[in-house]
Design a protein around this motif. Structure first.
Motif, PDB file in Angstrom:
ATOM      1  N   CYS A 178      41.123  40.174  45.244  1.00  0.00           N
ATOM      2  CA  CYS A 178      40.549  40.877  44.109  1.00  0.00           C
ATOM      3  C   CYS A 178      39.050  40.631  44.055  1.00  0.00           C
ATOM      4  N   CYS A 223      40.354  44.246  36.263  1.00  0.00           N
ATOM      5  CA  CYS A 223      40.144  44.245  37.702  1.00  0.00           C
ATOM      6  C   CYS A 223      41.424  44.699  38.388  1.00  0.00           C
ATOM      7  N   ASP A 224      41.353  44.903  39.699  1.00  0.00           N
ATOM      8  CA  ASP A 224      42.476  45.493  40.429  1.00  0.00           C
ATOM      9  C   ASP A 224      43.766  44.689  40.287  1.00  0.00           C
ATOM     10  N   CYS A 225      43.675  43.355  40.346  1.00  0.00           N
ATOM     11  CA  CYS A 225      44.912  42.585  40.312  1.00  0.00           C
ATOM     12  C   CYS A 225      45.537  42.596  38.923  1.00  0.00           C
ATOM     13  N   GLU A 226      44.716  42.748  37.891  1.00  0.00           N
ATOM     14  CA  GLU A 226      45.271  42.773  36.531  1.00  0.00           C
ATOM     15  C   GLU A 226      46.071  44.040  36.257  1.00  0.00           C
ATOM     16  N   THR A 271      37.406  41.057  41.304  1.00  0.00           N
ATOM     17  CA  THR A 271      37.212  40.915  39.857  1.00  0.00           C
ATOM     18  C   THR A 271      36.625  42.174  39.238  1.00  0.00           C
TER      19      THR A 271
HETATM   20 ZN   LIG Z   1      41.618  40.474  39.636  1.00  0.00          ZN
END
Ligand SMILES: [Zn+2]
Ligand SMILES: [Zn+2]
Length: 141
Positions: free
Chosen positions: A43, A74-77, A45
């Motif tokens: 990620c 962010c992408d992972c969230e 962020t």
């Molecule tokens: Zn993330």
């Protein structure tokens, strides 16, 4: 730093990335793409991979990044707060007995991931591998 400079910088970095590695595959959905990028690059962020997908695959989906921004910053969230691999694709928990004590493994994500079920071009939806939900919805298996 103004938003514009930030955007310009992100764009410069994006151009610098090896394009063929970071391009969505034909028909690959947003979520499979994000998952693949997070797996390979981690990620940043930011919603960088989501933005890249939008630019390459769905340039008219101007609200997409804002919409995802409400799910996670962010992408992972996007996955932590929003979408999960549908339950039938997980490797279910396994019980085993060791020294008379019963243990249960956690459900595991398959590795490799099942391949994307596909979406039509221009769509910003996830394919049928993904369902809306958060990690906590898996506590009761
Ligand atoms: Zn993330
Ligand atoms: Zn997919």
């Amino acid at each position: 730093m103004t938003t514009n400079t930030l955007l310009e910088e992100t764009e410069r970095e994006l151009r610098a990335l090896a394009t063929e590695l970071t391009e969505p595959a034909d028909g690959e959905c947003l979520l499979c793409y994000l998952d693949r990028m997070l797996d390979q690059f981690g990620c940043t962020t930011e919603l960088r991979w989501a933005t890249r997908y939008r630019d390459l695959r769905a340039p008219r989906a101007t609200a997409l990044v804002r919409r995802l921004g409400q799910v996670g910053g962010c992408d992972c969230e996007v996955f932590i707060n929003g979408y999960q691999l549908a339950r039938e694709h997980w490797i279910p928990p396994r019980r085993y007995v060791e020294d008379g004590i019963t243990y249960e493994t956690d459900p595991q994500r398959p590795d490799p991931m099942p391949s994307c079920r596909g979406v039509r071009r221009g769509s910003t939806r996830g394919c049928s591998l993904w369902v809306r939900g958060t990690g906590s919805s898996w506590d009761v298996w």
